[in-house]
Scaffold this active site. Sequence first.
Site, PDB file in Angstrom:
ATOM      1  CB  CYS A  98     146.161  95.296  69.118  1.00 15.35           C
ATOM      2  SG  CYS A  98     146.072  96.972  68.434  1.00 15.35           S
ATOM      3  CG  HIS A 185     150.236  94.269  67.129  1.00 14.21           C
ATOM      4  ND1 HIS A 185     149.216  93.394  66.828  1.00 14.21           N
ATOM      5  CD2 HIS A 185     149.704  95.512  67.025  1.00 14.21           C
ATOM      6  CE1 HIS A 185     148.116  94.076  66.538  1.00 14.21           C
ATOM      7  NE2 HIS A 185     148.382  95.362  66.655  1.00 14.21           N
ATOM      8  CD  GLU A 187     150.294  90.155  66.725  1.00 10.68           C
ATOM      9  OE1 GLU A 187     149.332  90.808  66.287  1.00 10.68           O
ATOM     10  OE2 GLU A 187     150.818  90.386  67.842  1.00 10.68           O
TER      11      GLU A 187
END
Length: 246
Positions: A98, A185, A187
Amino acid sequence: MTFKLGILEVGRPPENLRNTFGDYPSMFEELLRPRGADWHYMSYPVVDGQLPQTVHDCDGWLITGSKYGVYDDLDWIGPLKTFLKQAYSEHVPIVGICFGHQILAEALGGKAEKSDKGWGCGVFTYYVLQSPNWMPEGLTSFSIEAYHQDQVVRLPEDGDVIASSDFCEFAAIDYKGRALSFQGHPEFSRDYTVALCNERRGDTLPEDIADRAIASNDAPMQISEVAHMIINFIQQAAVREKQEEL
């Protein structure tokens, strides 16, 4: 010798979400370690102005997401770009996520800015344009969480786009096998994304965007596949770096 991954922390979750979900470095460790990356994870609070002493303090680097933009007038932005440019020139593996995706592009000669396409929040699908050997065989697309307004709008000379969408043209970039970055993302868990959207709904995030993002979380995601891309890429880049040193 255990591989050392340095996580460059350039942002933090809202304070009231950290007790439940942890910080961004811990999210990345939770993403990568269970999938085979039994590494030593070290965190550097770059957002507080603390960079590693040298680009060789760790065997590879990962840049987290952030609420800030690469164009913001912050004291740590310039030094971080210089650090990334040096790490890249010395073939230390880098992964950007990002904000990390955007600042890596800027450091290597590209451009990122606030996109006229607006917010991209929730589960997004990106289509694979190239399949390097560190990518899972047969993967034609992958869906992961996204949360951004900014996008890379000019590709650096060394960058090859490996995944794209109508909303985000430069969604994943491979830099000559030495650096890799994603706009999305991997994660972010579903629960964290929903909590984040609810936290910022009607404040920094328009209500309709937040509602659509939350609704999109019923869609399947390929988090494991993207995690394995990151692991395979770092491992291959690290081996290549060692070979070049010999």
